[in-house]
Enzyme design. Structure first.
Site, short mmCIF file in Angstrom:
data_model
loop_
_atom_site.label_atom_id
_atom_site.label_comp_id
_atom_site.label_asym_id
_atom_site.label_seq_id
_atom_site.Cartn_x
_atom_site.Cartn_y
_atom_site.Cartn_z
N SER A 140 1.04 -1.52 -0.40
CA SER A 140 -0.06 0.07 0.25
C SER A 140 0.26 1.44 -0.04
O SER A 140 2.07 1.20 -0.05
CB SER A 140 -1.02 0.14 1.16
OG SER A 140 -1.24 1.44 1.33
N TYR A 165 -3.65 -1.02 9.88
CA TYR A 165 -3.48 -1.25 8.57
C TYR A 165 -1.43 -0.29 8.04
O TYR A 165 -1.42 -1.34 7.24
CB TYR A 165 -4.75 0.22 7.36
CG TYR A 165 -4.50 0.09 6.39
CD1 TYR A 165 -5.00 -1.56 6.05
CD2 TYR A 165 -3.62 0.10 5.50
CE1 TYR A 165 -5.08 -1.74 4.22
CE2 TYR A 165 -3.37 0.10 4.33
CZ TYR A 165 -4.39 -1.24 3.75
OH TYR A 165 -4.76 -1.01 2.27
P1 NAD Z 1 -11.68 -4.44 -1.53
O1 NAD Z 1 -12.54 -4.42 0.15
O2 NAD Z 1 -12.83 -4.72 -2.16
O3 NAD Z 1 -10.70 -6.57 -1.21
C1 NAD Z 1 -10.25 -6.76 0.10
C2 NAD Z 1 -10.86 -8.65 -0.35
O4 NAD Z 1 -10.04 -8.81 0.96
C3 NAD Z 1 -12.06 -8.70 -0.57
O5 NAD Z 1 -12.36 -9.86 -1.58
C4 NAD Z 1 -12.59 -9.57 0.77
O6 NAD Z 1 -13.20 -10.63 0.33
C5 NAD Z 1 -10.70 -10.00 1.18
N1 NAD Z 1 -10.86 -10.31 2.31
C6 NAD Z 1 -11.30 -9.03 3.36
N2 NAD Z 1 -11.14 -9.45 4.62
C7 NAD Z 1 -11.25 -11.11 4.60
C8 NAD Z 1 -11.13 -12.43 5.04
N3 NAD Z 1 -11.32 -12.84 5.99
N4 NAD Z 1 -11.00 -13.75 4.48
C9 NAD Z 1 -11.10 -13.72 3.30
N5 NAD Z 1 -11.09 -12.89 2.27
C10 NAD Z 1 -11.29 -11.78 3.08
O7 NAD Z 1 -10.98 -4.12 -1.62
P2 NAD Z 1 -9.44 -3.85 -2.87
O8 NAD Z 1 -9.28 -2.29 -2.32
O9 NAD Z 1 -10.28 -4.64 -3.94
O10 NAD Z 1 -8.07 -4.47 -1.48
C11 NAD Z 1 -7.12 -5.34 -2.06
C12 NAD Z 1 -6.17 -5.45 -1.78
O11 NAD Z 1 -5.77 -4.12 -2.46
C13 NAD Z 1 -5.81 -5.09 -0.09
O12 NAD Z 1 -4.81 -5.98 0.61
C14 NAD Z 1 -5.90 -3.48 0.66
O13 NAD Z 1 -5.46 -3.47 1.50
C15 NAD Z 1 -5.06 -3.60 -0.91
N6 NAD Z 1 -5.44 -2.50 -1.34
C16 NAD Z 1 -6.07 -1.32 -1.95
C17 NAD Z 1 -6.12 0.01 -2.09
C18 NAD Z 1 -6.64 0.63 -2.53
O14 NAD Z 1 -7.11 1.78 -2.67
N7 NAD Z 1 -8.37 -0.23 -2.52
C19 NAD Z 1 -4.60 0.81 -1.98
C20 NAD Z 1 -3.78 0.30 -1.56
C21 NAD Z 1 -3.57 -1.58 -1.48
#
Ligand code: NAD
Length: 253
Positions: free
Chosen positions: A145, A158
């Site tokens: 991130s 986080y």
């Molecule tokens: P999102 O919330 O749509 O996706 C998160 C995913 O993790 C979902 O598929 C959810 O079901 C899964 N998840 C969470 N807890 C879980 C559990 N206990 N068991 C199984 N699955 C679980 O958001 P996203 O943006 O697609 O996030 C994906 C990754 O990218 C994450 O690690 C997030 O921290 C990271 N990220 C996102 C951003 C952003 O701006 N969206 C930026 C930096 C990093």
């Protein structure tokens, strides 16, 4: 030829958090590059399965709750039972809980650290064991991130967990490069997914963020596709322990 080194034909990829957002986009990318995909999620991945199949791929759904390391061994087993091997692990599942640091509860702290950090380590360990057993190396792509580099606001657990991912990626790369295992990470910038829904609905914070992104827009799951295929392929054979930012220039400012 160079483009052939990006191909993933015959490879088996496992993506956690496959049902939505960046995980779903990365499943589609890996399928388009030729990999068979096992998607791990708490709930049905029907939409991702459809998308993977529409892109000519094979999809295995693995239902697992990654709030503990309990399902880790089963995830490896179900993948190998179905596809015979594993070559790529994308540790994408993650959670974010927003609260002022002064009021942050131990329960919320533990939840975030468990999914974003502890389970990621044990998945890396379990897949590395499988890769070593197969004897042909393998790929691990962790999802970091901007808060692997910066402090953030109201997300202390986080930030701690994503900073740990950057260090863990380096640490594991050092130990496992000798097995031909590449451990790298992608640090997404501000992407339009569920993860940032709350942030995007706050007009002031949303405006501040957008104004600071040189590319002038939020990222999308499609923006992750090139980086994940690169880090999953032999094109990145000599890339070890590095975190690539896909951030529209956020860190460059
Ligand atoms: P999102 O919330 O749509 O996706 C998160 C995913 O993790 C979902 O598929 C959810 O079901 C899964 N998840 C969470 N807890 C879980 C559990 N206990 N068991 C199984 N699955 C679980 O958001 P996203 O943006 O697609 O996030 C994906 C990754 O990218 C994450 O690690 C997030 O921290 C990271 N990220 C996102 C951003 C952003 O701006 N969206 C930026 C930096 C990093």
């Amino acid at each position: 030829m160079i483009l052939d080194t990006f191909k993933l034909d015959g490879k088996v990829a496992v993506v956690t958090g496959a049902n939505t957002g960046l995980g779903q986009g990365m499943c589609v990318a890996l399928a388009q590059a030729g990999a068979k995909v096992a998607g791990v999620a708490r709930r049905s991945c029907a939409e991702t399965a459809e998308l993977v199949k529409a892109n000519g791929g094979e999809f295995l759904e693995i239902i697992a709750d990654l709030s503990s390391s309990e399902p880790v061994e089963r995830i490896v087993k179900e993948t190998v039972d179905k596809f015979g091997r594993a070559d790529i692990l994308v540790n994408n599942a993650g959670i974010i809980i927003r609260e002022d640091a002064i009021d942050y509860s131990e329960e919320d702290w533990n939840k975030v650290i468990m999914t974003n950090q502890n389970v990621v380590f044990f998945l890396c360990q379990a897949f590395a064991k499988q890769y070593i057993k197969q004897g042909e190396g393998g790929k691990i792509v962790n999802v970091a991130s901007m808060l692997s580099y910066q402090g953030g606001i109201r997300v202390p657990a986080y930030t701690a967990s994503k900073s740990a991912i950057l260090g863990l990626t380096r640490a594991l790369a050092n130990e496992w490069a000798k097995y031909n295992i590449n451990v790298n990470a992608i640090a997404p910038g501000y992407m339009a997914t569920n993860n940032t829904k709350q942030l995007r609905s706050d007009e002031q914070r949303s405006g501040e963020i957008l104004e600071r992104i040189p590319a002038g827009r939020w990222g999308t799951p499609e923006d992750m596709m090139g980086a994940v295929v690169f880090l999953s392929s032999s094109a990145s054979a000599y890339v070890n322990g590095f975190t690539i930012a896909v951030d529209g220039g956020w860190l460059a400012r």
